[in-house]
Each structure stands twice: as C-alpha cells, then as structure tokens.
Enzyme design. Structure first.
Site, mmCIF file in Angstrom:
data_model
loop_
_atom_site.group_PDB
_atom_site.id
_atom_site.type_symbol
_atom_site.label_atom_id
_atom_site.label_comp_id
_atom_site.label_asym_id
_atom_site.label_seq_id
_atom_site.Cartn_x
_atom_site.Cartn_y
_atom_site.Cartn_z
ATOM 1 N NE ARG A 126 19.377 8.278 10.240
ATOM 2 C CZ ARG A 126 20.436 8.308 11.045
ATOM 3 N NH1 ARG A 126 21.581 7.799 10.646
ATOM 4 N NH2 ARG A 126 20.344 8.848 12.224
ATOM 5 C CE LYS A 147 0.704 0.312 -1.561
ATOM 6 N NZ LYS A 147 -0.730 -0.043 -1.490
ATOM 7 C CD GLU A 189 -3.982 -10.152 -4.605
ATOM 8 O OE1 GLU A 189 -4.270 -9.228 -5.409
ATOM 9 O OE2 GLU A 189 -4.073 -10.040 -3.370
ATOM 10 C CE LYS A 231 2.191 -4.142 -7.045
ATOM 11 N NZ LYS A 231 1.769 -4.582 -5.756
ATOM 12 C CD GLU A 241 -2.633 2.706 -3.085
ATOM 13 O OE1 GLU A 241 -1.810 1.786 -2.989
ATOM 14 O OE2 GLU A 241 -3.764 2.677 -2.596
ATOM 15 N NE ARG A 245 1.446 0.543 -5.493
ATOM 16 C CZ ARG A 245 2.672 0.272 -5.062
ATOM 17 N NH1 ARG A 245 3.619 1.153 -5.211
ATOM 18 N NH2 ARG A 245 2.951 -0.880 -4.495
ATOM 19 C CG ASN A 249 -5.957 -1.129 -3.259
ATOM 20 O OD1 ASN A 249 -5.111 -1.959 -2.934
ATOM 21 N ND2 ASN A 249 -5.754 0.173 -3.162
ATOM 22 C CG HIS A 252 -7.472 -5.865 -2.352
ATOM 23 N ND1 HIS A 252 -7.569 -6.395 -3.616
ATOM 24 C CD2 HIS A 252 -6.344 -6.395 -1.816
ATOM 25 C CE1 HIS A 252 -6.541 -7.185 -3.827
ATOM 26 N NE2 HIS A 252 -5.784 -7.214 -2.753
ATOM 27 C CG HIS A 256 -8.604 -5.458 3.071
ATOM 28 N ND1 HIS A 256 -8.170 -4.278 2.519
ATOM 29 C CD2 HIS A 256 -7.643 -6.369 2.774
ATOM 30 C CE1 HIS A 256 -7.005 -4.459 1.927
ATOM 31 N NE2 HIS A 256 -6.663 -5.727 2.063
ATOM 32 C CG HIS A 269 -5.062 -11.247 0.677
ATOM 33 N ND1 HIS A 269 -5.690 -10.145 1.206
ATOM 34 C CD2 HIS A 269 -4.502 -10.842 -0.490
ATOM 35 C CE1 HIS A 269 -5.507 -9.110 0.396
ATOM 36 N NE2 HIS A 269 -4.787 -9.509 -0.648
#
Ligand SMILES: NC(=O)c1ccc[n+]([C@@H]2O[C@H](COP(=O)([O-])OP(=O)(O)OC[C@H]3O[C@@H](n4cnc5c(N)ncnc54)[C@H](O)[C@@H]3O)[C@@H](O)[C@H]2O)c1
Ligand SMILES: [Zn+2]
Length: 368
Positions: A126, A147, A189, A231, A241, A245, A249, A252, A256, A269
């Site tokens: 947990r 994340k 980035e 960041k 988010e 936040r 992206n 992105h 993507h 990426h």
C-alpha cells in the site's frame, strides 16, 4: 563538486526537495542520512540494463559502506519495461527479499525507470517511500511531480497513480554517458518549460545553447534547475492536474499522435513533442492573432538539434487528427490544446475545432 542547488516542491505534508549538481551520485548515503533513513530500512535500487553497468555499483558501494542493506533489480532498458509483466517481476523480487513497509525504493535511471519504480513504490504494501535519482535530461520532467505509471497493451500510462517521491537527487554528471539523440530529446522538455512560462529562461537558453549542448557546468545544472523550477511551481499549484498543470502538455497532443503513428520508433518523445510545439505555436498565432512566436519557437528547437517539421512522416491530415482525438486528454469529444497566448504564457484552450487544426497542418511540411 560544483555548487549544490536545491528546490522545494511545496505540497504540505508531501513536500520534498530536489537536489541538483554534478557528482551527487557519490553522496547518496549522506542525503539518506539527512532524510533520516536509518540503516535498518532495506533499500531496493530499481534500474535498467544500460544504467546499471555505468552507475549502480558505485551507488551500491556507497550505500553498503554506510551500513544499508541494499538490493538491486535491473529491468531491460526501454519503454517495454513499463509493463504489468515487469511490475509483477519486481513485486515478486521485493517480496522474496522480504522488503517490508519500512523499506525504500531508489529509482536510478531515466523516465522509464522513474515511472516504473514509482508505481512499484506506490503500491507495494500500500505504498512505501521512494527517491528519484534521474539520469537523463528528460527525466527532470518525469522525476518531479509525482505522476507514476506503467503502460497497458492498449495505451501508454493507463495504469498509475499520483505518488510523490521523498526527494529527487539529480546528478548532472550522469548526462555525459547519454547518446546524443537522448540529449537533444531531453532538451525538448527543458525548452518546453521555458516556452510555457519563463521568457528570461528562453533568452538564457538562446544565448547559452553551445554550453548547454556541450554539457558544460555550471550551465547544465542551471538549465536543469530552471526547468525543474517551472515544473515545481506548476505542480505545487495543481498537484492532480485539475487546472494549470495541463500547460505542461504543450506540444504533447500533437506529439503523442506522431509517436503513435510512427509506432514509437520513428521519433523519440522529445522529437515528437518538438514538432508538436511548433505546430501548436502556429495554431496559437492564428487563434490569438500574434506573429513571430512560432518562428522563434522553431528556431530555438532546431538550434537544440530537434526536428521542427514532419519530414520523415507520410501521414495524412485525417490520420493525425484522428489520432489526436484518441488521446486520453480528450474529454467528452472536446479536443483541448495548450496554446501560447504569447511567449512564456500558455493556456489550455477548450474545444479547438478540427478545421483549424487541419488548416495549420496543411501549412506544415511533410503532411499530405
Ligand atoms: N511521470 C511523468 O510526469 C513523465 C513526464 C515525462 C515523461 N515521462 C516518461 O518518461 C519516459 C521517457 O524517459 P526517458 O527519455 O528518460 O527514457 P528512458 O528511461 O528510456 O531513457 C532513455 C535511454 O537512455 C538510457 N539511459 C538512461 N540514463 C542514461 C545515462 N546516464 N547514460 C546512458 N544511457 C542512459 C536508458 O537505458 C534508455 O535506453 C517515458 O516512459 C515517459 O512516459 C513521464
Ligand atoms: Zn513529455
């Protein structure tokens, strides 16, 4: 060692520090002692097969010399390790080694290791504490913010959680062993953080390109520090988010789509996001009626060795738009895109019309 820089991510009881500097890997045990990790706590280092031979033994020795019981799990390198299979193997290893609720995970590697090890830490018994020890430039983005995720065969990052690390220990010296393409890709980035938030940082990156790409200190640590600062600031305002936040992206949704159309082998990426940022900047100009921003974005990205148009792609506009609609950020059929009101100021724009996207894509090279 050069100067040690520190940033704090302010998230109440989940707050933590990011330490940045050249040579920090040799001092991990002293950071652990500062964090009050005592030697009865077992430590599991999760790394990958490229990083292990370069850095894991030094880390292991430093920790063992300081009296810690240390275990190491080496995953295959690459995105394929963010899988349920690898996750299960690590869980089995951790249970066999009798790790317990007091144990600590160290994620030594790039974004793949960080996401995988973080997800392991977030679910083992947990949740046990973990520390990010990133070794790629791109990982400034993945190691900060909490994340963590693995992929499902049906999509990237579909299984994960928000789980903040106890600390981030970022040794910029590790970048010297990165392949050149990973250096450029990582800078995509870094440039993104500047473009969405920080005009003085954009100017600094324009001026210090040569030093940055030559991985010269103190420029390198300064670039990572300032990127992490953006960041950190954004994450501190919106951990889960639900609002601001999303600006991280930028580029992105396009990126993507290009990664996916290229079956994750044509573009890295960072490269896909680089092209995506230029297209998003062009779209921004047509929506806000501004001029000159997209050219500056494009010039900066290409100065950092990144592609700014889809020369290698042979995809139709409808393929691209269709992929964009398949993105997990599409909510109730509304395509929301991060656009630049001006340089250094991004916002999420709801429901951008597919016709506008098609129009901008038509002007791009390499798209039919
Ligand atoms: N969690 C987040 O917020 C977030 C944000 C951005 C990206 N990501 C994730 O990050 C991942 C990409 O990260 P990445 O680009 O660091 O990829 P990566 O971890 O696969 O590293 C790239 C390659 O470099 C190798 N490598 C790593 N460090 C090295 C070093 N110092 N010297 C030599 N080789 C080294 C790796 O073995 C790998 O082959 C993706 O899975 C992406 O989804 C997550
Ligand atoms: Zn990214």
């Amino acid at each position: 060692m050069d100067q040690l820089r520190q940033l704090n991510v302010e998230l109440g009881e989940r707050s933590y520090s990011i330490w940045i500097g050249a040579g920090l890997l040799a001092k991990v045990s002293s950071f652990l002692q500062d964090l009050k990790i005592d030697s009865t706590q077992k430590i599991l280092i999760i790394t990958d097969e490229h990083v292990a031979p370069l850095y894991a033994q030094h880390l292991l020795k430093d920790l063992e010399d300081a009296g810690y019981s240390t275990y190491i799990y080496t995953a295959p390198a690459g995105e394929k390790s963010k899988s349920l299979t690898e996750y299960e193997k690590i869980m089995t290893y951790a249970i066999e080694q009798k790790l317990d609720r007091q144990s600590l995970v160290l994620a030594l590697g790039g974004g793949v290791v960080g996401d995988l090890a973080g997800f392991v830490a977030s679910t083992f018994m947990r949740g046990i504490p973990f520390i990010q020890i990133p070794t790629t430039i791109l990982a400034h983005d993945s190691s900060v913010g909490g994340k963590v995720a693995i992929n499902h065969p049906l999509g990237k990052n579909l299984i994960g959680s928000f789980y903040q690390p106890l600390a981030v220990i970022y040794d910029t010296q590790t970048f010297h062993s990165l392949p050149e393409r990973e250096i450029f890709s990582g800078f995509a980035e870094v440039l993104k953080e500047a473009l969405i938030w920080d005009v003085p940082f954009v100017e600094w990156l324009e001026v210090h390109r040569d030093q940055c790409l030559a991985l010269q200190e103190p420029y390198l640590s300064e670039a990572i520090y300032r990127a992490c600062q953006v960041k950190t600031f954004v994450v501190s305002k919106d951990e889960k988010e639900q609002g601001i936040r999303a600006i991280l992206n930028f580029g992105h949704t396009f990126g993507h789509a290009f990664e996916s159309l290229g079956r994750y082998s044509e573009y890295t990426h960072g490269e896909a996001v680089s092209i995506g940022m230029v297209i998003a900047a062009r779209l921004s100009e047509s929506i806000y009626g501004t001029a000159g921003v997209a050219d500056r974005v494009s010039k900066l990205l290409s100065a950092y060795g990144l592609p700014v148009s889809l020369e290698r792609g042979t995809w139709s506009i409808s393929d691209i738009v269709e992929k964009m609609y398949a993105d997990k950020k599409v909510v109730a059929g509304s395509l929301n895109l991060v656009l630049l009101k001006e340089l250094g100021s991004a916002e999420l724009v709801q429901n951008v019309s597919p016709e506008l996207i098609e129009e901008v894509l038509k002007k791009g090279e390499g798209i039919t």
